[in-house]
Scaffold this active site. Structure first.
Site, short mmCIF file in Angstrom:
data_model
loop_
_atom_site.label_atom_id
_atom_site.label_comp_id
_atom_site.label_asym_id
_atom_site.label_seq_id
_atom_site.Cartn_x
_atom_site.Cartn_y
_atom_site.Cartn_z
N GLY A 156 -12.19 -68.66 -0.58
CA GLY A 156 -13.53 -68.76 -2.06
C GLY A 156 -13.99 -66.92 -2.28
O GLY A 156 -13.73 -66.44 -0.97
N LYS A 164 -3.55 -66.92 11.12
CA LYS A 164 -4.88 -66.65 12.00
C LYS A 164 -4.52 -67.96 12.94
O LYS A 164 -5.46 -67.77 13.65
CB LYS A 164 -5.20 -68.57 10.77
CG LYS A 164 -5.82 -67.30 8.98
CD LYS A 164 -6.07 -69.11 8.84
CE LYS A 164 -6.73 -67.93 7.36
NZ LYS A 164 -6.63 -68.40 6.12
N GLY A 171 -9.43 -68.45 -7.06
CA GLY A 171 -9.16 -67.57 -5.80
C GLY A 171 -9.19 -68.10 -5.02
O GLY A 171 -9.48 -66.70 -3.74
N VAL A 175 -10.58 -65.36 9.34
CA VAL A 175 -10.52 -66.68 10.00
C VAL A 175 -11.06 -67.87 9.45
O VAL A 175 -12.68 -67.43 9.04
CB VAL A 175 -9.70 -67.30 11.44
CG1 VAL A 175 -9.79 -68.06 11.65
CG2 VAL A 175 -8.57 -66.38 11.78
N THR A 224 -6.87 -55.59 0.79
CA THR A 224 -5.69 -55.74 -0.51
C THR A 224 -5.07 -57.10 -0.11
O THR A 224 -5.24 -57.65 1.31
CB THR A 224 -5.10 -53.96 -0.15
OG1 THR A 224 -4.64 -54.56 1.49
CG2 THR A 224 -5.35 -53.11 -0.21
N1 LIG Z 1 -9.73 -65.33 -2.14
C1 LIG Z 1 -9.50 -65.89 -0.42
O1 LIG Z 1 -10.30 -66.63 -0.87
C2 LIG Z 1 -9.30 -64.89 0.90
C3 LIG Z 1 -9.97 -65.16 2.12
C4 LIG Z 1 -10.33 -64.72 3.08
C5 LIG Z 1 -9.33 -63.98 3.08
N2 LIG Z 1 -8.45 -63.32 2.22
C6 LIG Z 1 -7.71 -61.78 2.08
O2 LIG Z 1 -8.41 -61.09 1.97
C7 LIG Z 1 -7.19 -59.63 0.72
C8 LIG Z 1 -8.37 -60.39 -0.49
O3 LIG Z 1 -8.29 -61.15 -0.93
P1 LIG Z 1 -8.27 -61.34 -2.72
O4 LIG Z 1 -8.50 -62.32 -3.37
O5 LIG Z 1 -9.55 -60.56 -2.91
O6 LIG Z 1 -7.06 -60.52 -2.97
P2 LIG Z 1 -6.54 -59.63 -4.64
O7 LIG Z 1 -4.99 -60.53 -4.53
O8 LIG Z 1 -7.53 -60.91 -6.00
O9 LIG Z 1 -7.15 -59.07 -4.40
C9 LIG Z 1 -6.29 -58.33 -3.79
C10 LIG Z 1 -6.29 -56.44 -4.37
O10 LIG Z 1 -6.22 -55.46 -4.02
C11 LIG Z 1 -4.70 -54.89 -4.24
N3 LIG Z 1 -3.82 -54.04 -3.76
C12 LIG Z 1 -2.50 -54.71 -3.00
N4 LIG Z 1 -2.21 -53.65 -2.81
C13 LIG Z 1 -2.82 -52.92 -2.75
C14 LIG Z 1 -2.63 -51.21 -1.82
N5 LIG Z 1 -0.86 -51.12 -1.38
N6 LIG Z 1 -3.15 -50.12 -2.34
C15 LIG Z 1 -4.64 -50.68 -2.96
N7 LIG Z 1 -4.68 -51.69 -3.53
C16 LIG Z 1 -3.82 -52.67 -3.34
C17 LIG Z 1 -3.78 -55.31 -5.61
O11 LIG Z 1 -4.10 -54.44 -6.39
C18 LIG Z 1 -5.75 -56.85 -5.84
O12 LIG Z 1 -6.21 -56.89 -6.79
C19 LIG Z 1 -6.57 -60.86 1.27
O13 LIG Z 1 -5.53 -59.90 1.85
C20 LIG Z 1 -6.69 -61.89 1.81
O14 LIG Z 1 -5.16 -62.66 2.26
C21 LIG Z 1 -8.51 -63.92 0.87
N1 LIG Z 2 -5.63 -68.34 0.54
C1 LIG Z 2 -6.46 -67.67 1.84
C2 LIG Z 2 -7.61 -67.64 2.01
C3 LIG Z 2 -8.54 -67.24 3.18
O1 LIG Z 2 -7.62 -66.84 4.37
C4 LIG Z 2 -6.55 -69.56 2.11
O2 LIG Z 2 -6.76 -69.90 0.83
O3 LIG Z 2 -7.46 -69.97 2.94
#
Ligand SMILES: NC(=O)c1ccc[n+]([C@@H]2O[C@H](COP(=O)([O-])OP(=O)(O)OC[C@H]3O[C@@H](n4cnc5c(N)ncnc54)[C@H](O)[C@@H]3O)[C@@H](O)[C@H]2O)c1
Ligand SMILES: N[C@@H](CCO)C(=O)O
Length: 349
Positions: free
Chosen positions: A325, A227, A209, A155, A99
């Site tokens: 990504g 991080k 993304g 990270v 989330t």
């Molecule tokens: N996208 C990346 O490159 C990346 C890389 C590393 C870490 N992350 C982390 O991974 C996590 C997910 O990233 P993402 O890109 O899929 O984000 P995203 O915004 O695409 O998806 C997050 C989802 O979580 C849902 N959500 C939010 N709060 C919620 C709740 N209380 N209950 C249920 N669902 C809930 C939202 O509706 C959304 O669909 C984030 O914490 C982000 O920081 C993302």
């Molecule tokens: N939003 C973060 C996702 C990876 O944690 C970034 O751009 O590095």
């Protein structure tokens, strides 16, 4: 054949990419990794929730329209996100938490992790909030309940950093690190070097993304600060909180600053760093730094990240790879599940 049952909490870019990987590769994993994955529950604030104890079709989930309440279209689906029921009662062995990262208090993701761990379920997560803000409590909870709490993707996305440094660099007398730890801000800086404006570059990072739900966290350094706390506490045995890390971001850099750096044979990079001092204390910072073009981190471009560990026995050891990504980060979740599987196999020997 071992089959792990997963409940996906948050079904945005990362968990949807995991569903896609499961749809495409489960058969291959049977021989390659010795297990398969079955999704038994999904819950998302926007999409609703669904439980299917016999297994949900990962391909159908991956193709689900991004429409409010869309999970209600599936048999057993609901328009509301029944997070607690999916975490506690879907029959999952592993809760896959992805989330939004909340950089202030880590909630509600921290509570999701607590519910899972207290219920004897493993947790894999890419969410930085629970680890940076409540890591020691959650790790202790996992140990007490004899389950795993894994967060490799928190990270540098799918690039192995935490487990690699913890295992392969154990005993190397690590005293610090510095790195480019945010894909969005590095992508923005590289795009600005190509002449794109700041706002357009951020919008493109969102489209691809990479960005947080609120990209302010990326460009103001708050994401890197989390991080830095995670790495320093994990690898330098520090006890840092976010308030111990000085933090400034890249939003004040103009196209003019970036062009001036180019003319001077240098590049602006957002650097997260921590250092252990002779008295045992650890200091840490996040700030834009002007690096000359021959600095090892200067050539790291786009959403690629890199971290250089300073060790007593090896000198600098640098790891580079994707920093953000959807699929890249879903791979990190798979690597956490592989770690759980390997620990299980080891315990049975
Ligand atoms: N996208 C990346 O490159 C990346 C890389 C590393 C870490 N992350 C982390 O991974 C996590 C997910 O990233 P993402 O890109 O899929 O984000 P995203 O915004 O695409 O998806 C997050 C989802 O979580 C849902 N959500 C939010 N709060 C919620 C709740 N209380 N209950 C249920 N669902 C809930 C939202 O509706 C959304 O669909 C984030 O914490 C982000 O920081 C993302
Ligand atoms: N939003 C973060 C996702 C990876 O944690 C970034 O751009 O590095």
């Amino acid at each position: 054949m071992i089959e792990y049952k997963l409940a996906l909490v948050g079904f945005g870019g990362v968990n949807r990419a995991l569903a896609q990987l499961i749809a495409e590769r489960n058969e291959q994993w049977k021989t390659e990794l010795g297990f398969t994955l079955k999704i038994v529950g999904v819950t998302d604030l926007f999409l609703g929730s669904v439980v299917g104890r016999e297994g949900l079709d990962a391909g159908v989930l991956a193709r689900l329209p991004a429409a409010k309440g869309a999970l209600a279209q599936l048999p057993g689906g609901e328009v509301t996100a029944l997070n607690e029921a999916v975490i506690k009662d879907s029959g999952a062995d592993i809760i896959v938490e992805a989330t939004f990262t909340n950089p202030v208090d880590g909630e509600p993701a921290t509570s999701f992790c607590r519910w899972a761990l207290e219920g004897g379920k493993h947790v894999v997560t890419t969410n930085k909030g629970p680890i940076a803000l409540h890591g020691s409590e959650l790790k202790a909870l996992a140990r007490r309940n004899n389950v795993a709490f894994e967060y490799e993707g928190s990270v540098m996305s799918g690039t192995p950093v935490i487990r690699l440094a913890r295992q392969a660099l154990a005993g190397s007398s690590m005293v610090g690190f510095e790195g480019i730890l945010n894909g969005t801000s590095n992508f923005v800086l590289t795009s600005m070097e190509g002449g794109l404006g700041f706002a357009e570059a951020v919008a493109k990072a969102q489209e691809l993304g990479y960005a947080e739900a609120d990209p302010t966290a990326d460009v103001e350094g708050h994401d890197v600060r989390l991080k830095v706390v995670i790495l320093a506490n994990e690898l330098l045995d520090a006890r840092l909180t976010v308030n111990d890390v000085t933090c400034s971001g890249i939003s004040s850099l103009s196209l003019g600053d970036i062009e001036k750096a180019r003319q001077d044979g240098a590049r602006w990079k957002l650097i997260g760093a921590a250092q252990r001092h002779a008295d045992g204390s650890v200091s840490a910072s996040v700030e834009p730094r002007l690096l000359s073009n021959d600095h090892p981190l200067a050539s790291v471009c786009g959403a690629t990240n890199a971290v250089s560990f300073t060790t007593g026995l090896l000198g600098a050891v640098t790891v580079s790879g994707p920093g953000a990504g959807r699929t890249e980060t879903a791979f990190a979740l798979l690597s956490d599940i592989i770690s759980i599987h390997q620990t299980r196999a080891h315990n049975q020997e």
